[in-house]
Design a protein around this motif. Sequence first.
Motif, short mmCIF file in Angstrom:
data_model
loop_
_atom_site.label_atom_id
_atom_site.label_comp_id
_atom_site.label_asym_id
_atom_site.label_seq_id
_atom_site.Cartn_x
_atom_site.Cartn_y
_atom_site.Cartn_z
N PRO A 110 0.78 -1.24 0.00
CA PRO A 110 0.00 0.00 0.00
C PRO A 110 0.81 1.30 0.00
N HIS A 111 2.12 1.21 0.08
CA HIS A 111 2.92 2.42 0.29
C HIS A 111 3.58 2.95 -0.98
N MET A 112 3.18 2.39 -2.14
CA MET A 112 3.63 2.92 -3.42
C MET A 112 2.49 2.84 -4.43
N SER A 113 2.49 3.77 -5.37
CA SER A 113 1.49 3.75 -6.42
C SER A 113 1.78 2.61 -7.39
N LEU A 114 0.78 2.25 -8.20
CA LEU A 114 0.97 1.20 -9.19
C LEU A 114 2.07 1.59 -10.17
N TYR A 115 2.10 2.86 -10.56
CA TYR A 115 3.13 3.32 -11.50
C TYR A 115 4.52 3.15 -10.88
N ASP A 116 4.66 3.51 -9.60
CA ASP A 116 5.95 3.36 -8.94
C ASP A 116 6.38 1.90 -8.85
N LYS A 117 5.43 1.02 -8.62
CA LYS A 117 5.76 -0.41 -8.55
C LYS A 117 6.27 -0.91 -9.90
N VAL A 118 5.66 -0.44 -10.98
CA VAL A 118 6.11 -0.84 -12.32
C VAL A 118 7.52 -0.32 -12.57
N ARG A 119 7.77 0.94 -12.22
CA ARG A 119 9.10 1.52 -12.44
C ARG A 119 10.16 0.82 -11.59
N LEU A 120 9.82 0.46 -10.38
CA LEU A 120 10.76 -0.25 -9.52
C LEU A 120 11.04 -1.65 -10.08
N ALA A 121 10.01 -2.31 -10.56
CA ALA A 121 10.19 -3.65 -11.15
C ALA A 121 11.10 -3.58 -12.37
N LEU A 122 10.95 -2.55 -13.18
CA LEU A 122 11.79 -2.40 -14.36
C LEU A 122 13.25 -2.17 -13.97
N LEU A 123 13.48 -1.38 -12.91
CA LEU A 123 14.85 -1.16 -12.45
C LEU A 123 15.48 -2.48 -12.00
N THR A 124 14.73 -3.29 -11.27
CA THR A 124 15.29 -4.57 -10.80
C THR A 124 15.60 -5.50 -11.96
N LYS A 125 14.97 -5.27 -13.11
CA LYS A 125 15.27 -6.05 -14.32
C LYS A 125 16.27 -5.33 -15.21
N GLU A 126 16.83 -4.22 -14.70
CA GLU A 126 17.85 -3.43 -15.40
C GLU A 126 17.33 -2.87 -16.72
N ILE A 127 16.08 -2.41 -16.68
CA ILE A 127 15.46 -1.79 -17.86
C ILE A 127 15.31 -0.30 -17.59
N ASP A 128 15.85 0.53 -18.48
CA ASP A 128 15.80 1.99 -18.36
C ASP A 128 14.62 2.50 -19.17
N LEU A 129 13.64 3.12 -18.49
CA LEU A 129 12.43 3.61 -19.16
C LEU A 129 12.31 5.13 -19.04
N ARG A 130 13.40 5.82 -18.88
CA ARG A 130 13.33 7.27 -18.61
C ARG A 130 12.70 8.06 -19.75
N ARG A 131 12.93 7.66 -20.97
CA ARG A 131 12.39 8.43 -22.10
C ARG A 131 11.22 7.72 -22.77
N GLY A 132 10.62 6.80 -22.06
CA GLY A 132 9.43 6.14 -22.57
C GLY A 132 9.70 4.94 -23.45
N VAL A 133 10.96 4.80 -23.91
CA VAL A 133 11.34 3.66 -24.75
C VAL A 133 12.32 2.79 -23.97
N PRO A 134 12.01 1.54 -23.75
CA PRO A 134 12.88 0.68 -22.93
C PRO A 134 14.29 0.55 -23.51
N LYS A 135 15.30 0.71 -22.65
CA LYS A 135 16.69 0.47 -23.02
C LYS A 135 17.24 -0.61 -22.09
N PHE A 136 17.99 -1.55 -22.66
CA PHE A 136 18.40 -2.72 -21.91
C PHE A 136 19.91 -2.76 -21.60
#
Length: 351
Positions: A110-136
Motif C-alpha cells: 500500500p505504500h507505493m502507487s501502481l506506477y511506482d511499482k512498475v518503475r521499480l520492477a523495471l529497475l530490478t530487471k535493469e530496464i531503463d524507461l526514462r524516455r518512454g522507450v525501454p533500453k536494456f
Amino acid sequence: MTRTTTDTVGIVGGGIAGLAAAHRLQRAGHDVRIFEASSSIGGLAATYETAGNPIEKFYHHLSKSEHTIVELASQLGLGTAVEWRVGKNAYYVDGEVHPLDKPWEILAYPHMSLYDKVRLALLTKEIDLRRGVPKFDTYDDIEAFEEMPVKEFIVEHTTRGIYENFFEPLLDAKFGDRKDEVSAAWLLGRVKFRGERDLLRGEILGYFDGGFARLIDALIEAVGRENITTGARATDIELSGGQARRLVTERNGEKERHDVDHVIVAAMPNVLEELTGYSCDIEFQGTVCSVLSLEESLMDTYWLNIADEAPFGVLIEYERLRWLPSGPRSSRRGRRRREPAALRESFRARR
C-alpha cells in the motif's frame, strides 16, 4: 603470472577468496602459503557454535548470479550440496509486515502507487524507461555510475516516490547520516547480485546443505592445512628490484620472514594499502551483525526489511533458508507462524 621452477605465492587472508586463489594457483602448478591474521579459517564465512547449530559469523547465501563460486563448489565435489531455495522477503512498515515475493503481494503493497511499482520492477530487471522507450544496456557498466549519488540516481531513473517510500528508509537504516555519500554503483551492484526471481514464488537463493563450513573444509583439504598459517598478521612486503621477495608476518609477538615470488592480498583494501602504500580511496563503514538464538520462530520470512525506529535495519530468520528437514534444527526450533501483531509487540518490547 609467469611460472618458474621456484615460484611460491604468499596469500594474505584465509577467507574464501584467499582459499580459492590458493586452490586455483595449486591447480596451475604453483606453490602457495596462506597467512591468516585470526585464529580461524574462512573469514566472514567461518562458523562458530551457538545454542543450536553451528552458524556462519555473518549471514551468507548465494545468488544465481554467483557462477564462479558454484563452479568452485563443483570442482571440490560439492555441486549437489548447493541447494536453491526461495528466500522469502518482506517489508515492515507502520507496524505491519508486507510480503513482497509474489506479483499479487507486490501489487497489494500500500505504500507505493501502481506506477511506482512498475518503475521499480523495471529497475530490478535493469530496464531503463526514462524516455518512454525501454533500453536494456544502460546499466551494463556500473562503473559509469560510481560518481553519481544514489538518491540522484533513483529519482532520475525511477521516481521520487520510489526513493522516499521504498529506498530512503533502507538507506537510513544501513548508512545513517552518510546515506547521501552512497554511490549509485553500490545499488546497481545489489540489483545485479540479487536479480533472479521465480515469478510465482520469489527470490531464489542458494545455501550449502550443512552450511558454508562444507565449502571451507573442502578448500582447506584441497589446499592442505600444512600450507595455511593462522594467527599470522602480514606486516610488510620486502621488495628487490620491484619484485616481491619476502612476506613479513607477526605471530605470537615475533616477526617471521617468508621467501615468496609473488604476493596476493585477499583481504580488505586497507590491508593492501598498509602493506604496499597503494592508496585506497574507498571509505569503510562497519556493520554490527547480532545473532540471537530463539526457542521458536519469530516470523515466516527469511529477510525482513524494516522501516521503523528499531536499532537495526533488517531482521533475518536464518533458519528459514538454511534449515533442512533431514538435519538437526538449531535453537530456533518452532515453525509456528506468528501473526504480524505478535511481531509488532516484539518491536515495541525492544524500544
